[in-house]
Motif scaffolding. Structure first.
Motif, PDB file in Angstrom:
ATOM      1  N   MET A  65       0.894  -1.062  -0.128  1.00  0.00           N
ATOM      2  CA  MET A  65       0.024   0.037  -0.136  1.00  0.00           C
ATOM      3  C   MET A  65       0.946   1.265   0.117  1.00  0.00           C
ATOM      4  SD  MET A  65      -3.358   1.193   0.784  1.00  0.00           S
ATOM      5  CE  MET A  65      -3.377   2.931   1.042  1.00  0.00           C
ATOM      6  N   SER A  66       0.854   2.079  -1.148  1.00  0.00           N
ATOM      7  CA  SER A  66       1.612   3.147  -1.100  1.00  0.00           C
ATOM      8  C   SER A  66       0.762   4.400  -0.913  1.00  0.00           C
ATOM      9  CB  SER A  66       2.580   3.354  -2.321  1.00  0.00           C
ATOM     10  OG  SER A  66       1.865   4.283  -3.278  1.00  0.00           O
ATOM     11  N   ILE A  67       1.763   5.361   0.055  1.00  0.00           N
ATOM     12  CA  ILE A  67       0.894   6.479   0.320  1.00  0.00           C
ATOM     13  C   ILE A  67       1.050   7.580  -0.407  1.00  0.00           C
ATOM     14  CG2 ILE A  67       1.013   8.332   2.198  1.00  0.00           C
ATOM     15  CD1 ILE A  67       1.282   6.274   4.400  1.00  0.00           C
ATOM     16  N   ASP A  68       0.198   8.204  -0.938  1.00  0.00           N
ATOM     17  CA  ASP A  68       0.090   9.412  -2.249  1.00  0.00           C
ATOM     18  C   ASP A  68       0.192  10.871  -1.286  1.00  0.00           C
ATOM     19  OD1 ASP A  68      -2.423   9.884  -1.021  1.00  0.00           O
ATOM     20  OD2 ASP A  68      -3.502   9.083  -3.039  1.00  0.00           O
ATOM     21  N   ILE A  69       0.460  11.794  -2.006  1.00  0.00           N
ATOM     22  CA  ILE A  69       0.569  13.001  -1.330  1.00  0.00           C
ATOM     23  C   ILE A  69      -0.770  13.617  -0.698  1.00  0.00           C
ATOM     24  CG2 ILE A  69       0.914  15.538  -1.687  1.00  0.00           C
ATOM     25  CD1 ILE A  69       2.705  14.649  -4.113  1.00  0.00           C
ATOM     26  N   ASP A  70      -1.703  13.252  -0.995  1.00  0.00           N
ATOM     27  CA  ASP A  70      -3.005  13.577  -0.317  1.00  0.00           C
ATOM     28  C   ASP A  70      -3.068  12.874   1.125  1.00  0.00           C
ATOM     29  OD1 ASP A  70      -3.872  15.385  -2.097  1.00  0.00           O
ATOM     30  OD2 ASP A  70      -5.218  13.931  -3.274  1.00  0.00           O
ATOM     31  N   THR A  71      -2.932  11.590   0.881  1.00  0.00           N
ATOM     32  CA  THR A  71      -2.753  10.972   2.159  1.00  0.00           C
ATOM     33  C   THR A  71      -1.810  11.315   3.316  1.00  0.00           C
ATOM     34  OG1 THR A  71      -3.221   8.676   0.980  1.00  0.00           O
ATOM     35  CG2 THR A  71      -2.867   8.331   3.273  1.00  0.00           C
ATOM     36  N   ALA A  72      -0.525  11.690   2.774  1.00  0.00           N
ATOM     37  CA  ALA A  72       0.562  12.226   3.670  1.00  0.00           C
ATOM     38  C   ALA A  72      -0.004  13.389   4.226  1.00  0.00           C
ATOM     39  CB  ALA A  72       1.632  12.592   2.658  1.00  0.00           C
ATOM     40  N   ARG A  73      -0.614  14.192   3.656  1.00  0.00           N
ATOM     41  CA  ARG A  73      -1.327  15.616   4.124  1.00  0.00           C
ATOM     42  C   ARG A  73      -2.198  15.350   5.037  1.00  0.00           C
ATOM     43  NH1 ARG A  73      -3.415  17.636  -0.456  1.00  0.00           N
ATOM     44  NH2 ARG A  73      -1.725  18.466  -1.223  1.00  0.00           N
ATOM     45  N   ARG A  74      -3.212  14.258   4.916  1.00  0.00           N
ATOM     46  CA  ARG A  74      -4.222  13.864   5.699  1.00  0.00           C
ATOM     47  C   ARG A  74      -3.731  13.472   7.116  1.00  0.00           C
ATOM     48  NH1 ARG A  74      -7.155  10.979   2.585  1.00  0.00           N
ATOM     49  NH2 ARG A  74      -6.609   8.940   3.642  1.00  0.00           N
ATOM     50  N   VAL A  75      -2.476  12.475   7.043  1.00  0.00           N
ATOM     51  CA  VAL A  75      -1.928  12.020   8.128  1.00  0.00           C
ATOM     52  C   VAL A  75      -1.234  12.866   9.126  1.00  0.00           C
ATOM     53  CG1 VAL A  75      -0.180  10.352   8.966  1.00  0.00           C
ATOM     54  CG2 VAL A  75      -1.700   9.808   7.198  1.00  0.00           C
ATOM     55  N   ALA A  76      -0.393  13.938   8.305  1.00  0.00           N
ATOM     56  CA  ALA A  76       0.116  15.016   8.835  1.00  0.00           C
ATOM     57  C   ALA A  76      -0.782  15.646   9.824  1.00  0.00           C
ATOM     58  CB  ALA A  76       1.014  15.767   7.936  1.00  0.00           C
ATOM     59  N   HIS A  77      -1.916  16.227   9.102  1.00  0.00           N
ATOM     60  CA  HIS A  77      -3.052  17.072   9.873  1.00  0.00           C
ATOM     61  C   HIS A  77      -3.497  16.190  11.184  1.00  0.00           C
ATOM     62  CE1 HIS A  77      -6.179  19.903  10.600  1.00  0.00           C
ATOM     63  NE2 HIS A  77      -7.270  18.850  10.563  1.00  0.00           N
ATOM     64  N   LEU A  78      -3.947  14.879  10.712  1.00  0.00           N
ATOM     65  CA  LEU A  78      -4.479  14.148  12.067  1.00  0.00           C
ATOM     66  C   LEU A  78      -3.359  13.971  13.202  1.00  0.00           C
ATOM     67  CD1 LEU A  78      -5.763  10.789  10.466  1.00  0.00           C
ATOM     68  CD2 LEU A  78      -6.960  12.128  11.841  1.00  0.00           C
ATOM     69  N   ALA A  79      -1.875  14.016  12.707  1.00  0.00           N
ATOM     70  CA  ALA A  79      -0.924  14.031  13.813  1.00  0.00           C
ATOM     71  C   ALA A  79      -0.717  15.240  14.430  1.00  0.00           C
ATOM     72  CB  ALA A  79       0.224  13.281  13.375  1.00  0.00           C
ATOM     73  N   ARG A  80      -1.335  16.457  13.838  1.00  0.00           N
ATOM     74  CA  ARG A  80      -1.233  17.718  14.132  1.00  0.00           C
ATOM     75  C   ARG A  80       0.228  18.236  14.112  1.00  0.00           C
ATOM     76  NH1 ARG A  80      -5.831  17.106  13.545  1.00  0.00           N
ATOM     77  NH2 ARG A  80      -7.634  18.123  14.952  1.00  0.00           N
ATOM     78  N   ILE A  81       0.855  18.008  12.980  1.00  0.00           N
ATOM     79  CA  ILE A  81       2.160  18.286  12.704  1.00  0.00           C
ATOM     80  C   ILE A  81       2.283  18.940  11.468  1.00  0.00           C
ATOM     81  CG2 ILE A  81       4.625  17.508  12.145  1.00  0.00           C
ATOM     82  CD1 ILE A  81       4.086  15.000  13.889  1.00  0.00           C
ATOM     83  N   ALA A  82       2.540  20.342  11.327  1.00  0.00           N
ATOM     84  CA  ALA A  82       2.514  21.240  10.146  1.00  0.00           C
ATOM     85  C   ALA A  82       3.315  20.669   9.208  1.00  0.00           C
ATOM     86  CB  ALA A  82       2.532  22.571  10.670  1.00  0.00           C
TER      87      ALA A  82
END
Lengths: 493, 95
Positions: B1-18
């Motif tokens: 399963m590879s993570i695309d840019i949108d998923t990375a953006r969503r995970v960063a936001h869920l983790a509350r890391i800018a």
């Protein structure tokens, strides 16, 4: 003077009791060694006033008689332990300026036993790393050297390992979530034991992965590890996972007799591409135990190869939850906010500025594997594999195996910066022999067993039955005696 | 399963890391690498295995439901980046 800082805990204890030296003299010797060792960047904060006060109190107690074994011993404390009034920041920028109002249970027990705090030791940020290169204080440096390169002391307890190996303190505390006591011990030619999960209280130790974290001693000898573990261990009502069982006299377990014991050699630890000298050292270790009267048997731990991937799901998942508390509200760093920024921007900017890259990566991986839709596929699957890994160990112990012998690390210490461009997964491979022990909650000890062709220390690991640290330490001491590792790093710093 | 840019953006936001927009591709690639490594777990037959909850079989201790601690607000607030009148202070949350 500097000879005093080289003493083992056992020798220092005996000298103190005979009145041949004082805790004050030991403490001053260590403080002077620390002052001359800034190049190693092992101590990131020195607390001479506390140390000298504690040393004087220890001397009074020893003079009065009946002082415990750790009384008067100058120690280094990993920065992960909260120490009252003394900055404790888990080597992270996000805890900048944090001065705990409380003392961790382990350090409190050590001070109650009369030990002396010299200061706080470098480590990987939040204990996430295998080379001490993720610290906000910069790299700790291994006192061992073979050319002009600075070598890693390992991680995450890199400062602890460097300080003990360089004779800056008599012993140090470490913590181990996937190998963070045993790998740096092996890289610096010292002894490090991770006790059974629940043997030592986690209260007041900054949490990384709560189901895996355990604190333990890092010392020059197995006997010292037995002495110090005895002072650190014990039930703590403040840690609901600490075990309410008696702490035996670990030092008394060191009989030197392992006749009739069964030592297992797991075939799955014979990894493809393992350096020949590590394989040879491992065989020599088995021979030594056999010569001491143990029975050596081949065993199988079939799920070993899945330990690392399971660990790198479970540990980041727990970390993402534990590290949610660092949000710029209650302690530590808060980012400067722009006009109009709300609370979400405060969280996001604070955590982006406060956490280093590796910590950010692990928090995000943990967030991902716990997120809706992936929880079962990653997190639950990893917890099932963890159950199978533990079952492998349960089965070999049920077959009568008393301890398991493996290499401690897949290589000797490497150069600082050499892994800089590597994939994060390559760094994770450092934990390949140690991580199974955390997943199964077992005690494991690294013992220095020889030098590689370049002259760098290599360690062997012994894994014991749960709660049988005494038996494990006894086997480890037999190995230590037979290996006769006496090399010390030549002072260059 | 590879993570695309949108998923990375969503995970960063869920983790509350800018994470800056230009850093997302490299992040997505690193996260994908780690996830690929984890996918070895799919080779294991885990049917009938309960996920581990406690590594040593133990019952968590319970204590009486009484107040055992507290009453030192000043110490609790002593490390806060911003504390006012006995409270933690944060940017405005509601309009």
């Amino acid at each position: 003077m500097s000879e005093l800082s080289k003493l083992t805990l056992a020798a220092a204890r005996d000298a103190l009791r005979k009145g041949e030296t004082t805790s004050l003299a030991l403490t001053e010797a260590c403080l002077s060694e620390i002052e001359g060792a800034a190049r190693l960047n092992a101590f990131v904060r020195v607390t001479p006033e506390i140390a000298l006060d504690q040393a004087r109190a220890a001397d009074a107690r020893i003079a009065a008689g009946e002082a415990p074994a750790m009384c008067g011993m100058p120690l280094g404390i990993k920065d992960l332990f909260c120490t009252r009034g003394v900055p404790s920041q888990a080597a992270s920028h996000i805890l900048n300026g944090f001065r705990p109002e409380y003392e961790s249970t382990v350090t409190q027990k050590l001070w109650d036993a009369g030990a002396v705090m010299l200061g706080k030791l470098n480590m990987d940020e939040f204990a996430m790393g295998s080379s001490n290169e993720t610290s906000t204080y910069g790299n700790a440096v291994n006192p061992w050297k073979v050319d002009d390169r600075d070598l890693t002391p390992g991680g995450s307890s890199g400062g602890s390992a460097a300080a003990v190996a360089a004779d800056l303190c008599l012993a140090a505390t470490g913590t181990d979530t996937g190998g963070s006591i045993r790998q740096p011990a092996a890289f610096t030619g010292i002894v490090g034991i991770k006790p059974t999960y629940g043997r030592v209280s986690r209260w007041g130790i900054v949490a990384f992965a709560s189901s895996l974290d355990q604190a333990g001693p890092m010392t020059r000898t197995v006997r010292d590890a037995a002495i110090m573990l005895g002072a650190m261990a014990g039930h703590d009502p403040k840690d609901s996972t600490s075990a309410d069982i008696p702490v035996p006299d670990f030092e008394a377990a060191l009989t030197g007799d392992i006749r009739g014991k069964t030592i297992g050699i797991p075939s799955e630890y014979r990894m493809a591409g393992m350096p020949a000298e590590i394989e040879a050292l491992w065989s020599r270790g088995a021979e030594m135990l056999k010569d001491a009267g143990a029975r050596i048997v081949d065993i199988s731990l079939p799920h070993t190869r899945y330990a690392l991937p399971a660990y790198y799901v479970i540990a980041p998942a727990e970390a993402s939850s534990n590290l949610a508390r660092y949000d710029g509200v209650r302690y530590g760093h808060r980012a400067k906010l722009a006009e109009g920024d709300g609370i979400v921007q405060m969280y996001e900017k604070t955590r982006a500025e406060g956490f280093g890259k590796e910590v950010q990566r692990r928090v995000m991986i943990g967030t991902y594997v716990l997120s809706a839709g992936f929880y079962d596929a990653y997190y639950n699957r990893a917890r099932k594999v963890r159950a199978l890994i533990k079952r492998d160990f349960d089965e070999v112990f049920a077959q009568g195996v008393d301890a398991i012998l493996t290499p401690a690390t897949p290589s000797a210490a490497f150069g600082l910066g050499e892994m800089q461009d590597a994939d994060p997964v390559e760094m994770y491979l450092n934990d390949v022999f140690t991580v199974t022990v955390n997943l199964a909650g077992l005690p494991g000890i690294a013992v220095p067993a020889g030098l590689d062709a370049q002259g760098l220390p290599l360690g062997l690991q012994l894994i014991g039955r749960p709660w049988e640290e005494g038996d494990l330490l006894n086997t480890a001491q037999v190995l230590e005696d037979a290996a006769g590792f006496v090399s010390r790093p030549a002072k260059w710093w | 399963m590879s993570i695309d840019i949108d998923t990375a953006r969503r995970v960063a936001h869920l983790a509350r890391i800018a994470v800056a927009e230009e850093d997302l591709p490299a992040l997505a690639q690193q996260l994908s690498g780690i996830l690929t490594f984890m996918e070895q777990l799919n080779e294991v037959d885990v049917s009938g295995v309960e996920p581990m909850t406690s590594v040593t079989p133990m019952r968590l201790k319970r204590r009486a439901d009484v107040v055992t601690d507290g009453g030192y607000a000043a110490q609790i607030l002593s490390n806060a980046p911003d504390a006012r009148e006995g409270f933690f202070a944060v940017p405005k949350v509601v309009e």
